[in-house]
Design a protein around this motif. Structure first.
Motif, mmCIF file in Angstrom:
data_model
loop_
_atom_site.group_PDB
_atom_site.id
_atom_site.type_symbol
_atom_site.label_atom_id
_atom_site.label_comp_id
_atom_site.label_asym_id
_atom_site.label_seq_id
_atom_site.Cartn_x
_atom_site.Cartn_y
_atom_site.Cartn_z
ATOM 1 N N GLY A 81 0.787 -1.227 0.000
ATOM 2 C CA GLY A 81 0.000 0.000 0.000
ATOM 3 C C GLY A 81 0.818 1.274 0.000
ATOM 4 N N ARG A 82 2.010 1.226 -0.589
ATOM 5 C CA ARG A 82 2.863 2.420 -0.658
ATOM 6 C C ARG A 82 2.691 3.106 -2.015
ATOM 7 N N PRO A 83 2.858 4.427 -2.081
ATOM 8 C CA PRO A 83 2.645 5.152 -3.346
ATOM 9 C C PRO A 83 3.719 4.845 -4.391
ATOM 10 N N VAL A 84 3.328 5.019 -5.629
ATOM 11 C CA VAL A 84 4.245 4.967 -6.767
ATOM 12 C C VAL A 84 4.426 6.402 -7.265
ATOM 13 N N GLN A 85 5.671 6.798 -7.516
ATOM 14 C CA GLN A 85 5.935 8.163 -7.975
ATOM 15 C C GLN A 85 6.751 8.122 -9.272
ATOM 16 N N PRO A 86 6.139 8.479 -10.396
ATOM 17 C CA PRO A 86 6.847 8.420 -11.682
ATOM 18 C C PRO A 86 7.857 9.563 -11.844
ATOM 19 N N LEU A 87 8.971 9.240 -12.488
ATOM 20 C CA LEU A 87 10.005 10.214 -12.826
ATOM 21 C C LEU A 87 10.294 10.094 -14.320
ATOM 22 N N ALA A 88 10.396 11.229 -15.001
ATOM 23 C CA ALA A 88 10.735 11.238 -16.422
ATOM 24 C C ALA A 88 12.100 11.895 -16.591
ATOM 25 N N LEU A 89 13.062 11.140 -17.120
ATOM 26 C CA LEU A 89 14.419 11.637 -17.303
ATOM 27 C C LEU A 89 14.679 11.990 -18.757
ATOM 28 N N ARG A 90 15.335 13.124 -18.961
ATOM 29 C CA ARG A 90 15.766 13.543 -20.303
ATOM 30 C C ARG A 90 17.168 14.114 -20.208
ATOM 31 N N TYR A 91 17.986 13.862 -21.226
ATOM 32 C CA TYR A 91 19.310 14.471 -21.322
ATOM 33 C C TYR A 91 19.287 15.465 -22.471
ATOM 34 N N LEU A 92 19.686 16.699 -22.164
ATOM 35 C CA LEU A 92 19.576 17.797 -23.124
ATOM 36 C C LEU A 92 20.921 18.459 -23.357
ATOM 37 N N SER A 93 21.051 19.047 -24.531
ATOM 38 C CA SER A 93 22.191 19.911 -24.811
ATOM 39 C C SER A 93 21.897 21.305 -24.276
ATOM 40 N N THR A 94 22.868 22.160 -24.298
ATOM 41 C CA THR A 94 22.681 23.511 -23.766
ATOM 42 C C THR A 94 21.679 24.316 -24.583
ATOM 43 N N ASP A 95 21.437 23.896 -25.832
ATOM 44 C CA ASP A 95 20.448 24.603 -26.651
ATOM 45 C C ASP A 95 19.043 24.023 -26.464
ATOM 46 N N GLY A 96 18.903 23.048 -25.567
ATOM 47 C CA GLY A 96 17.592 22.456 -25.284
ATOM 48 C C GLY A 96 17.259 21.252 -26.133
ATOM 49 N N GLY A 97 18.139 20.883 -27.056
ATOM 50 C CA GLY A 97 17.883 19.729 -27.910
ATOM 51 C C GLY A 97 18.286 18.417 -27.254
ATOM 52 N N HIS A 98 17.894 17.309 -27.886
ATOM 53 C CA HIS A 98 18.209 15.979 -27.361
ATOM 54 C C HIS A 98 19.714 15.760 -27.335
ATOM 55 N N ASN A 99 20.212 15.185 -26.241
ATOM 56 C CA ASN A 99 21.640 14.928 -26.069
ATOM 57 C C ASN A 99 21.865 13.418 -26.032
ATOM 58 N N ARG A 100 22.536 12.888 -27.031
ATOM 59 C CA ARG A 100 22.766 11.451 -27.149
ATOM 60 C C ARG A 100 23.970 10.983 -26.334
ATOM 61 N N ALA A 101 24.836 11.889 -25.918
ATOM 62 C CA ALA A 101 26.113 11.502 -25.312
ATOM 63 C C ALA A 101 25.973 10.608 -24.079
#
Length: 277
Positions: free
Chosen positions: A164-184
């Motif tokens: 009976g404990r809560p579930v808390q979702p987290l969404a992770l993203r890695y970005l470049s300094t310009d806000g775009g997707h960072n593949r590194a």
């Protein structure tokens, strides 16, 4: 020159971590361990040139943290916010040094394909949640390059439902300094750990952004498959991989749960609003 300096600092930081675990942990309690882990993780991100951004709700104690999985850095990004025990594949325990460090930092090692061992890990997870600790899982079961979120294995959410404990979702993203997707930082496919570290160190500055949903209660027997689907839908939208309106329209009706369970799913559903902020 920057790369050499980062490699040197990374090596020294690893030695510092080993010394802390070997010389400080035996004489201190769990609260001190968590504080040290958080400080060490934050310093690691700085050394790697990764800036941590957190949006949404604070991480609540005693929650099962459910996140998408992109990189080995994910663990330290989450620990930099709120130190948690992680569920990992059993093979990690055999890795030189890394396995020992993981074992001394509350990692739960799961033998895949063993139902008996899965029950043991579920019981340990439930015990840590009931004691007010956080446990983090990556229910995709593998890593991606950050441009998709794979199917969530619902069985991994069962310990939270059972106690009976809560579930808390987290969404992770890695970005470049310009806000775009960072593949590194992505540690996927046939990439070795050394190659992944080299990619990160070669990137002058990166951003890891973690969006945090409100805790989703599980106290009224919500079906784990529906909960896993809602959690994945939220992560998709919060990662901006699927428009929130599309996810909202696609969400199944949470009628499998009783009144409080329906309320909890609605709370997770309303957390999609975070994506528009």
């Amino acid at each position: 020159m920057l790369r050499a300096w980062r490699y040197l600092r990374l090596g020294l930081h690893l030695v510092y971590g080993v010394a802390t675990v070997a010389l400080v942990y035996p004489f201190t309690g769990r609260d001190i361990h968590r504080a040290l882990r958080r400080r060490w993780s934050r310093a690691l991100l700085r050394i790697l040139g990764i800036e941590l951004e957190a949006e949404g709700e604070p991480i609540a104690p005693g929650c099962l943290l459910v996140a998408n999985h992109i990189s080995w850095v994910d663990i330290f990004a989450i620990n930099a916010l709120a130190p948690a025990a992680f569920v990992s594949k059993a093979e990690v325990r055999t890795w030189p040094l890394i396995g020992w460090l993981a074992a001394t930092n509350d990692t739960l090692f799961l033998r895949r394909g063993s139902r008996g061992h899965a029950r043991i890990i579920n019981a340990e997870t439930a015990a840590r949640l009931e004691a007010g600790g956080n446990v983090a899982i990556f229910p995709e079961g593998t890593t991606t390059d950050g441009t998709e979120v794979l199917h969530f294995h619902a069985a991994l959410l069962q310990p939270a439902i059972a106690c009976g404990r809560p579930v808390q979702p987290l969404a992770l993203r890695y970005l470049s300094t310009d806000g775009g997707h960072n593949r590194a930082p992505a540690y996927d496919g046939d990439l070795s750990l050394g190659q992944c570290i080299a990619n990160i160190i070669a990137t002058r500055r990166s951003i890891v952004r973690i969006r945090i949903a409100p805790p989703c209660p599980t106290t009224d027997g919500v079906d784990r498959r529906i909960l896993a689907q809602h959690t994945r839908d939220w992560v998709l939208a919060a990662s901006r991989l699927t428009p929130a309106a599309v996810v909202s329209a696609a969400l199944p009706a949470p009628g499998v749960a009783r009144s409080h369970g329906r309320q909890s799913c609605n709370r997770a559903h309303s957390a999609l609003d975070l994506c528009n902020k």
